[in-house]
Design an enzyme around this catalytic site. Structure first.
Site, PDB file in Angstrom:
ATOM      1  N   TYR A 150     -63.517 -34.737  34.357  1.00  0.00           N
ATOM      2  CA  TYR A 150     -63.486 -34.653  32.902  1.00  0.00           C
ATOM      3  C   TYR A 150     -64.796 -35.327  32.373  1.00  0.00           C
ATOM      4  O   TYR A 150     -65.172 -34.921  31.322  1.00  0.00           O
ATOM      5  CB  TYR A 150     -61.970 -35.209  32.493  1.00  0.00           C
ATOM      6  CG  TYR A 150     -61.811 -35.426  31.131  1.00  0.00           C
ATOM      7  CD1 TYR A 150     -61.390 -34.183  30.557  1.00  0.00           C
ATOM      8  CD2 TYR A 150     -61.958 -36.326  30.513  1.00  0.00           C
ATOM      9  CE1 TYR A 150     -61.258 -34.080  29.223  1.00  0.00           C
ATOM     10  CE2 TYR A 150     -61.693 -36.565  28.866  1.00  0.00           C
ATOM     11  CZ  TYR A 150     -61.236 -35.299  28.442  1.00  0.00           C
ATOM     12  OH  TYR A 150     -61.130 -35.394  27.039  1.00  0.00           O
ATOM     13  N   LYS A 154     -67.287 -33.837  29.454  1.00  0.00           N
ATOM     14  CA  LYS A 154     -67.501 -34.118  28.107  1.00  0.00           C
ATOM     15  C   LYS A 154     -69.015 -34.818  27.817  1.00  0.00           C
ATOM     16  O   LYS A 154     -69.536 -34.458  26.957  1.00  0.00           O
ATOM     17  CB  LYS A 154     -66.615 -35.260  27.668  1.00  0.00           C
ATOM     18  CG  LYS A 154     -65.051 -34.624  27.731  1.00  0.00           C
ATOM     19  CD  LYS A 154     -64.949 -33.460  26.594  1.00  0.00           C
ATOM     20  CE  LYS A 154     -63.470 -33.193  26.622  1.00  0.00           C
ATOM     21  NZ  LYS A 154     -63.244 -31.963  25.450  1.00  0.00           N
TER      22      LYS A 154
HETATM   23  N1  LIG Z   1     -55.331 -36.348  23.537  1.00  0.00           N
HETATM   24  C1  LIG Z   1     -56.484 -37.201  23.534  1.00  0.00           C
HETATM   25  O1  LIG Z   1     -56.347 -38.495  23.706  1.00  0.00           O
HETATM   26  C2  LIG Z   1     -57.763 -36.808  23.613  1.00  0.00           C
HETATM   27  C3  LIG Z   1     -58.830 -37.855  23.458  1.00  0.00           C
HETATM   28  C4  LIG Z   1     -60.182 -37.466  23.709  1.00  0.00           C
HETATM   29  C5  LIG Z   1     -60.632 -36.245  23.663  1.00  0.00           C
HETATM   30  N2  LIG Z   1     -59.533 -35.155  23.673  1.00  0.00           N
HETATM   31  C6  LIG Z   1     -59.760 -33.736  23.623  1.00  0.00           C
HETATM   32  O2  LIG Z   1     -59.292 -33.150  22.390  1.00  0.00           O
HETATM   33  C7  LIG Z   1     -59.023 -31.444  22.728  1.00  0.00           C
HETATM   34  C8  LIG Z   1     -57.663 -31.396  22.380  1.00  0.00           C
HETATM   35  O3  LIG Z   1     -56.884 -32.140  23.314  1.00  0.00           O
HETATM   36  P1  LIG Z   1     -55.207 -32.222  23.276  1.00  0.00           P
HETATM   37  O4  LIG Z   1     -55.034 -33.612  23.624  1.00  0.00           O
HETATM   38  O5  LIG Z   1     -54.584 -31.645  22.150  1.00  0.00           O
HETATM   39  O6  LIG Z   1     -54.817 -31.333  24.795  1.00  0.00           O
HETATM   40  P2  LIG Z   1     -53.454 -30.557  25.123  1.00  0.00           P
HETATM   41  O7  LIG Z   1     -52.291 -31.247  24.263  1.00  0.00           O
HETATM   42  O8  LIG Z   1     -53.314 -30.618  26.580  1.00  0.00           O
HETATM   43  O9  LIG Z   1     -54.081 -29.144  24.608  1.00  0.00           O
HETATM   44  C9  LIG Z   1     -55.019 -28.487  25.037  1.00  0.00           C
HETATM   45  C10 LIG Z   1     -55.059 -27.202  24.221  1.00  0.00           C
HETATM   46  O10 LIG Z   1     -56.253 -26.443  24.916  1.00  0.00           O
HETATM   47  C11 LIG Z   1     -55.850 -25.321  25.371  1.00  0.00           C
HETATM   48  N3  LIG Z   1     -56.378 -24.751  26.342  1.00  0.00           N
HETATM   49  C12 LIG Z   1     -56.901 -25.089  27.543  1.00  0.00           C
HETATM   50  N4  LIG Z   1     -57.510 -24.302  28.366  1.00  0.00           N
HETATM   51  C13 LIG Z   1     -57.744 -23.322  27.615  1.00  0.00           C
HETATM   52  C14 LIG Z   1     -58.513 -22.103  27.724  1.00  0.00           C
HETATM   53  N5  LIG Z   1     -59.137 -22.002  28.950  1.00  0.00           N
HETATM   54  N6  LIG Z   1     -58.686 -21.235  26.783  1.00  0.00           N
HETATM   55  C15 LIG Z   1     -58.108 -21.549  25.623  1.00  0.00           C
HETATM   56  N7  LIG Z   1     -57.340 -22.577  25.405  1.00  0.00           N
HETATM   57  C16 LIG Z   1     -57.362 -23.438  26.330  1.00  0.00           C
HETATM   58  C17 LIG Z   1     -54.429 -25.342  25.662  1.00  0.00           C
HETATM   59  O11 LIG Z   1     -53.687 -23.907  25.828  1.00  0.00           O
HETATM   60  P3  LIG Z   1     -52.451 -23.751  26.455  1.00  0.00           P
HETATM   61  O12 LIG Z   1     -51.287 -24.201  25.672  1.00  0.00           O
HETATM   62  O13 LIG Z   1     -52.483 -22.221  26.939  1.00  0.00           O
HETATM   63  O14 LIG Z   1     -52.630 -24.485  27.825  1.00  0.00           O
HETATM   64  C18 LIG Z   1     -54.100 -26.251  24.404  1.00  0.00           C
HETATM   65  O15 LIG Z   1     -53.691 -25.534  23.338  1.00  0.00           O
HETATM   66  C19 LIG Z   1     -59.533 -31.481  24.029  1.00  0.00           C
HETATM   67  O16 LIG Z   1     -60.842 -30.832  24.126  1.00  0.00           O
HETATM   68  C20 LIG Z   1     -59.478 -32.925  24.720  1.00  0.00           C
HETATM   69  O17 LIG Z   1     -60.271 -33.092  25.675  1.00  0.00           O
HETATM   70  C21 LIG Z   1     -58.289 -35.527  23.451  1.00  0.00           C
END
Ligand SMILES: NC(=O)c1ccc[n+]([C@@H]2O[C@H](COP(=O)([O-])OP(=O)(O)OC[C@H]3O[C@@H](n4cnc5c(N)ncnc54)[C@H](OP(=O)(O)O)[C@@H]3O)[C@@H](O)[C@H]2O)c1
Length: 224
Positions: A150, A154
């Protein structure tokens, strides 16, 4: 001015909240989701124009199809938000090549392929923008051995952002850290709500005076 905005991984978590906030501002939102049924259900519950489209970020052909349909209906796409992402639980000395590939495929090749697919359909926009949702774990200073796939994905995404900013001089191409956010990925202990996590992405998509090639957090540029 109303913008046409594509959000990948828009069916839950931060992506869903980005869709909600942009729709509430009156923009037309194309919500990319792997499962169109799930996407339809959540899109129906949002006030404003949110159109769910089946989009796996590893599938460039689907993205080109969506880009064509969208521009035919609404005109050029203004903003692409590469939000879809996956986490990894691993250590750099043990992580398998298969796991590295899985994470890179979505977190790096995904944004690359989506940009290659959508950018030609954004060239006619007055103010084309691309926002890559990265992470603080992609900073140089955060390259520890845990969650290695991961972190590396990033870090690479941040580098890709600079390359894309160079390749698309009329675009604003930026990446950002949403903070540690309460989602399926962030977990229950995360201090931030999805509303807070979506804020900088929505700001980068819509605010005046944004430059290109930056790494942002809480609406400010951060070193990475
Ligand atoms: N949450 C945090 O604390 C945090 C911190 C730093 C960065 N981020 C970044 O923020 C972004 C969103 O994170 P989140 O926390 O909202 O994650 P999440 O709740 O796990 O949601 C991830 C989303 O990405 C989709 N996804 C995964 N693989 C995919 C693919 N191959 N094609 C299309 N869609 C796909 C998932 O779809 P499905 O429902 O189909 O699985 C879901 O809609 C990510 O890039 C993550 O790395 C998050």
């Amino acid at each position: 001015m109303q913008k046409i905005i594509v959000v990948t991984g828009g069916n839950r978590g931060i992506g869903l909240e980005i869709c909600k906030q942009l729709a509430a501002k009156g923009h037309i939102v194309i919500m990319g989701c792997r499962d169109e049924e799930k996407g339809k259900q959540v899109a129906d519950s949002i006030n404003g124009v949110v159109i769910p489209k089946k989009l796996d970020v590893t599938n460039k052909e689907d993205a080109i199809k969506i880009a064509k349909e969208t521009t035919e209906l609404f005109g050029p796409i203004d903003v692409l938000i590469n939000n879809a992402g996956v986490m990894s639980q691993d250590n750099v000395l043990e992580v398998s090549a298969e796991e590295q590939r899985r994470v890179m495929e979505t977190n790096v090749l995904g944004p690359l392929q989506m940009t290659q697919a959508f950018a030609p359909f954004m060239q006619e926009s007055d103010d084309p923008r691309i926002i890559n949702i990265s992470s603080q774990m992609g900073q140089r200073y955060a390259q520890t051995a845990d969650h290695s796939a991961y972190r590396l994905s990033k870090y690479t995404l941040n580098g890709l952002t600079l390359q894309l900013a160079d390749a698309l001089p009329n675009f604003k191409v930026n990446c950002m850290h949403p903070g540690w956010v309460k989602t399926d990925m962030g977990g229950e202990s995360a201090p931030l709500s999805v509303e807070e996590g979506a804020d900088t992405a929505v700001w980068l998509a819509t605010a005046e005076g944004i430059s290109s090639g930056g790494f942002y957090c809480e609406r400010g540029v951060m070193e990475w």
